[in-house]
Design a protein around this motif. Structure first.
Motif, PDB file in Angstrom:
ATOM      1  N   ILE A 284       0.861  -1.183   0.000  1.00 51.20           N
ATOM      2  CA  ILE A 284       0.000   0.000   0.000  1.00 51.20           C
ATOM      3  C   ILE A 284       0.894   1.228   0.000  1.00 51.20           C
ATOM      4  O   ILE A 284       1.874   1.305   0.758  1.00 51.20           O
ATOM      5  CB  ILE A 284      -0.924   0.021   1.233  1.00 51.20           C
ATOM      6  CG1 ILE A 284      -1.977  -1.077   1.119  1.00 51.20           C
ATOM      7  CG2 ILE A 284      -1.608   1.373   1.392  1.00 51.20           C
ATOM      8  CD1 ILE A 284      -2.934  -1.144   2.299  1.00 51.20           C
ATOM      9  N   GLU A 285       0.531   2.203  -0.845  1.00 50.41           N
ATOM     10  CA  GLU A 285       1.276   3.468  -0.868  1.00 50.41           C
ATOM     11  C   GLU A 285       0.360   4.609  -0.440  1.00 50.41           C
ATOM     12  O   GLU A 285       0.215   4.872   0.748  1.00 50.41           O
ATOM     13  CB  GLU A 285       1.874   3.680  -2.258  1.00 50.41           C
ATOM     14  CG  GLU A 285       2.957   2.636  -2.583  1.00 50.41           C
ATOM     15  CD  GLU A 285       3.514   2.755  -3.988  1.00 50.41           C
ATOM     16  OE1 GLU A 285       2.998   3.575  -4.770  1.00 50.41           O
ATOM     17  OE2 GLU A 285       4.457   2.011  -4.309  1.00 50.41           O
ATOM     18  N   ASN A 286      -0.297   5.247  -1.400  1.00 51.47           N
ATOM     19  CA  ASN A 286      -1.098   6.434  -1.044  1.00 51.47           C
ATOM     20  C   ASN A 286      -2.591   6.141  -0.884  1.00 51.47           C
ATOM     21  O   ASN A 286      -3.388   7.062  -0.772  1.00 51.47           O
ATOM     22  CB  ASN A 286      -0.926   7.518  -2.110  1.00 51.47           C
ATOM     23  CG  ASN A 286       0.505   7.991  -2.203  1.00 51.47           C
ATOM     24  OD1 ASN A 286       1.296   7.760  -1.296  1.00 51.47           O
ATOM     25  ND2 ASN A 286       0.850   8.649  -3.299  1.00 51.47           N
ATOM     26  N   ALA A 287      -2.988   4.890  -0.884  1.00 52.39           N
ATOM     27  CA  ALA A 287      -4.409   4.548  -0.909  1.00 52.39           C
ATOM     28  C   ALA A 287      -5.089   4.775   0.440  1.00 52.39           C
ATOM     29  O   ALA A 287      -4.459   4.732   1.494  1.00 52.39           O
ATOM     30  CB  ALA A 287      -4.586   3.101  -1.337  1.00 52.39           C
ATOM     31  N   VAL A 288      -6.396   5.007   0.358  1.00 52.88           N
ATOM     32  CA  VAL A 288      -7.256   5.066   1.535  1.00 52.88           C
ATOM     33  C   VAL A 288      -8.245   3.910   1.419  1.00 52.88           C
ATOM     34  O   VAL A 288      -8.979   3.811   0.435  1.00 52.88           O
ATOM     35  CB  VAL A 288      -8.013   6.407   1.633  1.00 52.88           C
ATOM     36  CG1 VAL A 288      -8.979   6.386   2.813  1.00 52.88           C
ATOM     37  CG2 VAL A 288      -7.039   7.562   1.756  1.00 52.88           C
ATOM     38  N   LEU A 289      -8.253   3.011   2.413  1.00 50.83           N
ATOM     39  CA  LEU A 289      -9.128   1.843   2.386  1.00 50.83           C
ATOM     40  C   LEU A 289     -10.033   1.851   3.609  1.00 50.83           C
ATOM     41  O   LEU A 289      -9.563   2.011   4.738  1.00 50.83           O
ATOM     42  CB  LEU A 289      -8.300   0.548   2.374  1.00 50.83           C
ATOM     43  CG  LEU A 289      -7.199   0.416   1.312  1.00 50.83           C
ATOM     44  CD1 LEU A 289      -6.489  -0.924   1.459  1.00 50.83           C
ATOM     45  CD2 LEU A 289      -7.778   0.570  -0.086  1.00 50.83           C
ATOM     46  N   GLU A 290     -11.327   1.668   3.373  1.00 49.18           N
ATOM     47  CA  GLU A 290     -12.301   1.620   4.465  1.00 49.18           C
ATOM     48  C   GLU A 290     -13.140   0.362   4.334  1.00 49.18           C
ATOM     49  O   GLU A 290     -13.744   0.115   3.292  1.00 49.18           O
ATOM     50  CB  GLU A 290     -13.214   2.851   4.436  1.00 49.18           C
ATOM     51  CG  GLU A 290     -12.497   4.172   4.641  1.00 49.18           C
ATOM     52  CD  GLU A 290     -13.461   5.348   4.652  1.00 49.18           C
ATOM     53  OE1 GLU A 290     -14.511   5.234   5.326  1.00 49.18           O
ATOM     54  OE2 GLU A 290     -13.174   6.359   3.993  1.00 49.18           O
ATOM     55  N   SER A 291     -13.170  -0.439   5.402  1.00 52.26           N
ATOM     56  CA  SER A 291     -13.910  -1.700   5.384  1.00 52.26           C
ATOM     57  C   SER A 291     -14.765  -1.806   6.640  1.00 52.26           C
ATOM     58  O   SER A 291     -14.319  -1.473   7.739  1.00 52.26           O
ATOM     59  CB  SER A 291     -12.946  -2.889   5.318  1.00 52.26           C
ATOM     60  OG  SER A 291     -13.599  -4.091   5.665  1.00 52.26           O
ATOM     61  N   ALA A 292     -15.994  -2.331   6.466  1.00 50.73           N
ATOM     62  CA  ALA A 292     -16.834  -2.595   7.630  1.00 50.73           C
ATOM     63  C   ALA A 292     -16.370  -3.850   8.362  1.00 50.73           C
ATOM     64  O   ALA A 292     -16.757  -4.086   9.503  1.00 50.73           O
ATOM     65  CB  ALA A 292     -18.292  -2.754   7.201  1.00 50.73           C
ATOM     66  N   GLY A 293     -15.513  -4.637   7.698  1.00 48.75           N
ATOM     67  CA  GLY A 293     -14.987  -5.858   8.296  1.00 48.75           C
ATOM     68  C   GLY A 293     -13.510  -5.748   8.592  1.00 48.75           C
ATOM     69  O   GLY A 293     -13.069  -4.901   9.354  1.00 48.75           O
TER      70      GLY A 293
ATOM     71  N   ALA B   7      -1.515   7.404   3.275  1.00 50.05           N
ATOM     72  CA  ALA B   7      -2.343   6.202   3.349  1.00 50.05           C
ATOM     73  C   ALA B   7      -3.118   6.151   4.664  1.00 50.05           C
ATOM     74  O   ALA B   7      -2.607   6.516   5.722  1.00 50.05           O
ATOM     75  CB  ALA B   7      -1.480   4.963   3.205  1.00 50.05           C
ATOM     76  N   LYS B   8      -4.341   5.662   4.566  1.00 47.65           N
ATOM     77  CA  LYS B   8      -5.194   5.539   5.748  1.00 47.65           C
ATOM     78  C   LYS B   8      -6.020   4.267   5.622  1.00 47.65           C
ATOM     79  O   LYS B   8      -6.625   4.006   4.582  1.00 47.65           O
ATOM     80  CB  LYS B   8      -6.115   6.752   5.873  1.00 47.65           C
ATOM     81  CG  LYS B   8      -6.991   6.731   7.124  1.00 47.65           C
ATOM     82  CD  LYS B   8      -7.842   8.005   7.213  1.00 47.65           C
ATOM     83  CE  LYS B   8      -8.696   7.991   8.482  1.00 47.65           C
ATOM     84  NZ  LYS B   8      -9.538   9.201   8.581  1.00 47.65           N
TER      85      LYS B   8
END
Length: 747
Positions: A522-531, A545-546
């Protein structure tokens, strides 16, 4: 200043005196006084025709800077005034529902809908409860108008909405004659893959439906008790008996009341448990010392038979000078003591041959029942406990082959259930059957995206996607697969799981309702997961990145990355901002946290914290006062208050009417259903409160363990007490009674 203040209060008191002379009551005068003291124009609501609580709503509006002319009207009661005021305060067009003919409950539902930019005023005539269901349906993108037209009432619509939300095709089983609780039982059965046709019948009460559903969940033969003439209480006693593998033929007759059934069942259970707790003697003594001593007092020519209290052994004593037993005498002695089963042929022959003298031996043995084997699920997909994570010899974790889910295709076999096996019955020396308990059946698999075949044992995927199995919940959900995202930009929102098969770079923002798995970096990505979020290789987030997860974030390493989750796990963290509601865990003795800020509610465990260069590392643990959570005490109090009122009403009906009469009264049945529903709500809220208390307790006991080196430059705050560390080795730090305690883990 004091003179001005005295003059100000004197002016207020003079005004109050004038209003008192005009005949205003004490409570009205109090509202006027508060208005004057707060600097609002009290004359706006100083009207004797207003009761004090109406005046209060107008005063609140003036204090909040609202235009109260919309509800400064005697046609509104104080509840209606409050709803209009709240609408004005929240910035909605309160004039839409500010109509005297609308009850305050209708006003409230219209106001709440407007807050979500939903207009329901044309449906105002259907009542507040129906408006609430319409509002919630629109929020969930559901169309319940056909059901309203068909004559379903709000309590039924609430359950129909739930079915629609869970994807249950409930229409074939619906009937306006069902109460809401009955529809709920059908929905719960459909969610668990049960054959709801077994009990989806308007002639069953919802309680009878529940007993049949619970039996189907446990894979019982419900035909034994699914007769409509049984009360639900009788059904319950038979169901529990079947679960315990009791001989229910003893008490299943309808002539037995539910109370009598229970008494018989409990007695049978106690007998079964008593024998289940016994063990037949192996190498130990066959005969008790007391019995042996007693035999020494018998005449030398005596022959005696004994049966132990549990009737699992029978003994015979033959004196030194006793006559040889004839066949008739032996049979007579055995019959007299009811010894009919488990006879030892060798001992019998010795007795008949006169070969036993001056001793006591076991002549018959009973047999203890043997419990059956429990049922189990055979899985053809990996579960969360065996997800490919490899722990290396040094304690670090290899996530290369780890997986959060398994890719599946429609029709693929996911699970197969192996049913519990019956036990092997035992017996006493008197020939009584000791019924064995069958193995326990596993709870039915719940979830979505799968179908259960007619054999009631085989689970297949209904669609292409990915499957997860956790506890007894199986989910097959849509899967979005993305390759290397270096050239992707913007937001990707997906209702399902996301698998990034390459690196997560660029300025990608992924929002998923399911898990997110990244094969690369992962570099500059923002990932949001309910799991959960799994990063197989690691992340160097460049401060951009977040990762936000509803459950766990795990990966090989994280650098310059912001992470928020319940639990955060990696081999090392460098200059990261971590917020874990529960735990931060660094794998391996060499695993480290260096730089950045780290918060964990319960605990942090790492090999090393900080570094030799004294990099600033801020550690915080314990209760987060900025995120106190929901206060459920008021909700619980309101539920308990409503339960008291409902139970009082229920008791009144029970006192006034016999069961056969009140059970036919719609209002009694409605109150009974409401009591059950509120009890369920109370139980749910109490569980949430208990969970909060347990989590608060863990937060107050929060700690950090450092298994190798804790370096200077690390600041540790535990429940608002700060500790600036100097270099130490192998320590645990915690807050005890407001003082930081540093313990050596080596000693």
């Amino acid at each position: 200043m004091a003179k001005n203040q005295n003059a100000y209060y004197k002016e207020i008191m003079e005004s109050i005196a004038k209003y008192r002379k005009q005949g205003f009551g004490i409570d009205q005068l109090e509202e006027i006084r508060q208005g004057l003291e707060h600097g609002v124009k009290a004359s706006v609501y100083a009207d004797k025709d207003y009761v004090a609580v109406q005046m209060r709503q107008i005063r609140f509006g003036l204090e909040e800077g609202l235009d109260v002319t919309l509800y400064n009207d005697k046609r509104y009661d104080w509840f209606q005034m409050e709803e209009i005021r709240l609408g004005l305060k929240d910035g909605v067009d309160a004039s839409i529902y500010a109509k005297p003919q609308f009850s305050y409950e209708v006003m409230r539902e219209l106001r709440k809908a407007l807050e979500d930019r939903i207009h329901l005023e044309k449906y105002a005539g259907v009542g507040a409860e129906m408006l609430r269901e319409l509002h919630l349906a629109i929020l969930d993108h559901q169309n319940i108008i056909p059901y309203i037209k068909a004559g379903y009432v709000p309590e039924q619509l609430s359950e129909i909405r739930r079915a629609m939300k869970e994807g249950c095709k409930i229409d074939p089983y619906l009937n306006t004659a069902y109460r809401g609780a009955a529809i709920r039982e059908i929905v719960e059965g459909m969610e668990e893959g049960l054959d709801v046709k077994t009990y989806a019948d308007v002639e069953y009460s919802w309680q009878q439906m529940r007993e049949i559903r619970l039996g189907l969940e446990k894979r019982l033969d419900v035909t034994v008790y699914s007769k409509k003439l049984y009360s639900w209480q009788q059904m319950r006693e038979i169901r529990i008996g079947l679960e315990e593998n009791l001989d229910i033929s003893v008490y299943k007759s309808m002539v037995h009341s539910a109370t009598d059934m229970r008494k018989i069942r409990v007695k049978m259970e106690e007998e079964q448990k008593r024998y289940a707790s016994l063990k037949m003697s192996g190498n130990g003594p066959e005969i008790s010392d007391d019995l042996g001593e007693f035999c020494k007092t018998l005449p030398k020519n005596a022959v005696r038979f004994f049966v132990d209290p549990d009737k699992l052994k029978a003994y015979v004593y033959v004196g030194e000078t006793a006559e040889r037993l004839t066949k008739e005498r032996l049979i007579g002695g055995l019959s007299e003591h009811k010894i009919v089963k488990g006879l030892d042929k060798g001992v019998i022959n010795q007795l008949l041959g006169g070969k036993l003298r001056g001793e006591m031996v076991v002549v018959a043995r009973g047999k203890l029942p043997v419990r059956g084997e429990d049922g189990y699920y055979e899985s053809f997909i990996s579960d969360r406990e065996h997800n490919g994570v490899i722990v290396n010899k040094d304690g670090t974790v290899d996530y290369t082959k780890a997986a959060l889910f398994v890719k599946v295709t429609a029709g693929q076999k996911l699970l197969f259930y192996h049913e519990a096996k019956p036990g092997k019955d035992g017996y006493t020396v008197e020939g009584a059957k000791l019924r064995a308990a069958s193995g326990r059946e596993k709870v039915r698999i719940k979830g979505r995206g799968f179908k259960l075949l007619e054999d009631n044992r085989t689970y297949l995927a209904e669609e292409n996607g990915c499957a997860t199995l956790e506890d007894s919940v199986l989910k097959v959900m849509p899967l979005l697969e993305l390759g290397d995202t270096a050239n992707l930009m913007g937001e990707v929102s997906y209702d399902g799981a996301v698998h990034i098969t390459g690196d997560a770079g660029g300025n990608l923002h992924v929002i998923a309702s399911g898990d997110i798995m990244v094969d690369g970096f992962i570099e500059n990505a923002v990932l949001e997961s309910a799991g959960d979020i799994l990063v197989r290789k690691g992340a160097n987030g460049n401060g951009v990145a977040k990762l936000v997860a509803g459950k766990t974030v795990m990966g090989r390493f994280f650098e310059n990355t912001a992470i928020q989750a319940e639990t955060i796990i990696a081999n090392y963290f460098f200059r990261c901002n971590l917020y874990a509601e529960k735990v931060v865990r660094v794998s391996g003795m060499g695993g480290s946290i260096a730089g950045g800020s780290v918060y964990a509610g319960f605990s942090i465990e790492a090999g090393t914290v900080g570094n030799r260069n004294g990099i600033r590392t801020d550690i915080q643990l314990g209760y987060d006062k900025d995120r106190p959570g929901i206060d459920y005490s008021g909700q619980l109090g309101e539920i308990e208050s409503q339960l008291t009122i409902l139970n009082n009403a229920l008791d009144e009906y029970k006192e006034k009417y016999p069961p056969e009469e009140r059970n036919m009264m719609p209002i009694f049945l409605k109150i009974e259903n409401a009591v059950y529903t509120k009890q369920q709500e109370k139980s749910d809220v109490e569980k949430l409160i208990a969970q909060q208390l347990e989590e608060r307790k863990k937060a107050m006991q929060a700690y950090i363990k450092v298994y190798n080196m804790l370096y200077e430059g690390t600041n540790v705050t535990i429940n608002n007490v700060v500790y600036s560390a100097d270099t130490k080795k192998c320590v645990m730090i915690k807050n005890v009674a407001g003082r930081i305690i540093v313990q050596n883990l080596q000693g």
